[in-house]
Write a protein that holds these residues in place. Structure first.
Motif, mmCIF file in Angstrom:
data_model
loop_
_atom_site.group_PDB
_atom_site.id
_atom_site.type_symbol
_atom_site.label_atom_id
_atom_site.label_comp_id
_atom_site.label_asym_id
_atom_site.label_seq_id
_atom_site.Cartn_x
_atom_site.Cartn_y
_atom_site.Cartn_z
ATOM 1 N N ALA A 63 5.010 6.350 19.277
ATOM 2 C CA ALA A 63 5.280 4.952 18.950
ATOM 3 C C ALA A 63 4.618 4.024 19.964
ATOM 4 O O ALA A 63 4.162 2.924 19.615
ATOM 5 N N VAL A 100 1.702 -5.438 10.123
ATOM 6 C CA VAL A 100 2.339 -6.107 11.264
ATOM 7 C C VAL A 100 1.493 -7.289 11.714
ATOM 8 O O VAL A 100 1.992 -8.408 11.902
ATOM 9 N N TYR A 146 -0.192 -0.928 10.740
ATOM 10 C CA TYR A 146 -0.750 -1.837 11.734
ATOM 11 C C TYR A 146 -1.219 -3.151 11.106
ATOM 12 O O TYR A 146 -0.937 -4.234 11.614
ATOM 13 N N PRO A 185 6.367 2.381 9.952
ATOM 14 C CA PRO A 185 5.498 2.951 10.987
ATOM 15 C C PRO A 185 4.054 3.042 10.508
ATOM 16 O O PRO A 185 3.796 3.217 9.316
ATOM 17 N N ASP A 223 1.174 3.430 18.902
ATOM 18 C CA ASP A 223 1.164 2.446 17.813
ATOM 19 C C ASP A 223 1.241 1.027 18.370
ATOM 20 O O ASP A 223 0.518 0.121 17.922
ATOM 21 N N SER A 224 2.116 0.826 19.364
ATOM 22 C CA SER A 224 2.254 -0.492 19.974
ATOM 23 C C SER A 224 0.944 -0.918 20.637
ATOM 24 O O SER A 224 0.530 -2.084 20.523
ATOM 25 N N THR A 231 8.986 -3.617 13.134
ATOM 26 C CA THR A 231 8.083 -2.583 12.641
ATOM 27 C C THR A 231 8.548 -1.236 13.177
ATOM 28 O O THR A 231 9.589 -1.125 13.816
ATOM 29 N N GLY A 232 7.804 -0.182 12.899
ATOM 30 C CA GLY A 232 8.121 1.140 13.438
ATOM 31 C C GLY A 232 8.943 1.995 12.506
ATOM 32 O O GLY A 232 9.177 1.666 11.337
ATOM 33 N N SER A 236 8.605 -2.285 22.721
ATOM 34 C CA SER A 236 8.211 -0.977 22.192
ATOM 35 C C SER A 236 9.264 0.053 22.552
ATOM 36 O O SER A 236 9.542 0.299 23.726
ATOM 37 N N SER A 241 17.588 0.362 18.662
ATOM 38 C CA SER A 241 16.642 -0.511 17.970
ATOM 39 C C SER A 241 17.341 -1.741 17.408
ATOM 40 O O SER A 241 16.850 -2.876 17.533
ATOM 41 N N ASN A 293 9.016 -2.921 17.934
ATOM 42 C CA ASN A 293 8.594 -1.630 17.377
ATOM 43 C C ASN A 293 9.751 -0.645 17.564
ATOM 44 O O ASN A 293 10.072 -0.249 18.681
ATOM 45 N N THR A 294 10.389 -0.266 16.475
ATOM 46 C CA THR A 294 11.653 0.459 16.523
ATOM 47 C C THR A 294 11.478 1.976 16.470
ATOM 48 O O THR A 294 10.431 2.490 16.089
#
Length: 443
Positions: free
Chosen positions: A20, A109, A106, A103, A23-24, A80-81, A14, A63, A51-52
């Motif tokens: 972010a 991913v 979810y 991003p 999100d992770s 992702t991200g 992450s 990333s 997760n970038t």
């Protein structure tokens, strides 16, 4: 599950900001619910998710490096991200990645993880050992609470709206339900985050919602009021200096919220702010800061600034230095302007040479260090309540109400060897430097 069946394992990297990170946490929570185990290393994982971050060029480079490292070590990588919106750029350097999603995607991913590392068919989600608050990547005693996604502003240096979309606020009842679960799980500090906390609820027209059977509007003031009733530290990040923020300051002076505001001012020159198309740029920001401090003298203000924005003159930079000297901000970060691909500011005239950017950055940071040093000296001899983050051979490392984790200063407790992370203790400040404090436990 038979003895020969083992649940698939997912490695996870992450990167980027606290938003972010949340999100992770959400992705990991769903994967654990689906029966996946989380691998602590690349080698033991069936697939790795990266997760970038793609906010500035240095973040994009980090990333891309992380994706390459995961591919070298494992070979099976899902990206992702925020940088996921630039799939062509990712695949140009790393064509072997399994999938790329953007991003906040979810479900996409998790769907890609299921496709490339299928879950066990006899997994029962109702017996999964997933805590009610979900999987958290922060220490047990603090957590980030994301109240909205996206942003409606059109700042010329920023590409966040193109990556994360327009503002989408979470209903107040949903936010409070998560906050309550976190507090019940032992969280002592909630860090409220979004792209624009001040705009919370505008997209929902401040819709009335319910929490614990009681009505609460999806609006910044009302959310702060109910968060302040939970009995834990509540810290506000990414607040724009709109007039209605004035309503929040009395809650800080009353102890309902931490006396702390993270306000991204970005510059002190009206001309540069206009070029940046910053919201509230026309407000008398200094006057507002002075008024806030009249209401709450203990208020800590953190901010970020950009130097070397296209067209920034020597006079503009001097206005910025004058601004920080007058504002006397407590915690400040500064970045040199980075021409991120897709930012409208890249088309502005008057690009500032890199050497000038660096010189201005050093002058800015030196000026702010002097301000910070002087402000911290005034705290010597005072008693402060601090939250312990870590204990080591030298004592304990804690944070005061003026310090957010990882971005602000720390309080070293010289006689705190017997303490534990999550302890709230009173200390007496004995010394200070440019950014940190030293203390001993109060009698």
């Amino acid at each position: 599950m038979t003895e020969t069946q083992k649940p698939p394992r997912v490695g996870f990297v992450s990167l980027g900001c606290p938003k972010a990170l949340v999100d992770s946490e959400r992705i990991l929570t769903q994967l654990r619910t689906d029966g996946y185990e989380i691998s602590p290393d690349y080698e033991g994982a069936d697939v790795v998710v990266v997760n970038t971050c793609g906010f500035i060029d240095s973040a994009k480079a980090e990333s891309l490096d992380a994706i390459g490292e995961a591919l070298d070590a494992n070979g099976r990588v899902i990206v992702t991200g925020c940088m996921g919106v630039n799939e062509d750029e990712i695949r140009k350097l790393h064509p072997q990645v399994l999938a790329v999603t953007g991003p906040q995607q979810y479900e996409a991913v998790v769907g890609e993880v299921r496709r490339h590392a299928p879950p066990l068919t006899d997994h029962d989600p109702y017996t999964s050992l997933v805590p009610p608050q979900g999987i958290k990547l922060t220490p047990r005693h603090y957590a980030y609470l994301k109240i909205s996604e996206g942003c409606n502003h059109k700042c010329t240096f920023c590409i966040i709206p193109s990556m994360r979309g327009r503002l989408v606020s979470r209903p107040a009842g949903e936010v409070m339900g998560e906050a309550e679960r976190l507090v019940d799980a032992g969280v002592k500090e909630l860090l409220v985050i979004s792209q624009d906390t001040s705009a919370y609820g505008t997209d929902l027209k401040y819709k009335l919602d319910f929490w614990g059977g009681k009505p609460v509007r999806t609006r910044m003031k009302e959310l702060c009021e109910v968060l302040g009733s939970l009995g834990v530290w509540v810290r506000l990040h990414y607040v724009y200096p709109y007039p209605h923020v004035d309503e929040i300051i009395p809650m800080m002076s009353e102890g309902k919220l931490l006396p702390y505001l993270d306000v991204p001012f970005q510059h002190g020159s009206p001309r540069v702010l206009k070029q940046m198309k910053r919201p509230a740029a026309a407000e008398n920001t200094l006057e507002r800061i002075f008024r806030w401090r009249e209401i709450c003298p203990e208020l800590t203000i953190r901010s970020t600034f950009i130097v070397g924005f296209p067209g920034e003159t020597d006079a503009d930079f001097e206005l910025l230095l004058d601004f920080i000297h007058q504002a006397q901000l407590d915690r400040v970060g500064c970045f040199t302007y980075s021409p991120v691909e897709g930012a409208r500011a890249n088309q502005l005239e008057g690009a500032v040479p890199d050497s000038v950017k660096e010189e201005r950055w050093h002058r800015f940071m030196q000026a702010q260090a002097e301000i910070s040093r002087a402000r911290l000296k005034t705290r010597i001899g005072t008693q402060q309540t601090v939250l312990v983050d870590e204990v080591n051979a030298e004592g304990a490392i804690a944070r005061s109400k003026a310090d957010a984790p990882e971005i602000d200063g720390i309080v070293r407790i010289l006689d705190g060897h017997h303490l534990a992370p999550g302890n709230l203790v009173d200390v007496v400040i004995e010394d200070s430097d440019d950014y940190d404090l030293s203390a001993r436990l109060a009698d």
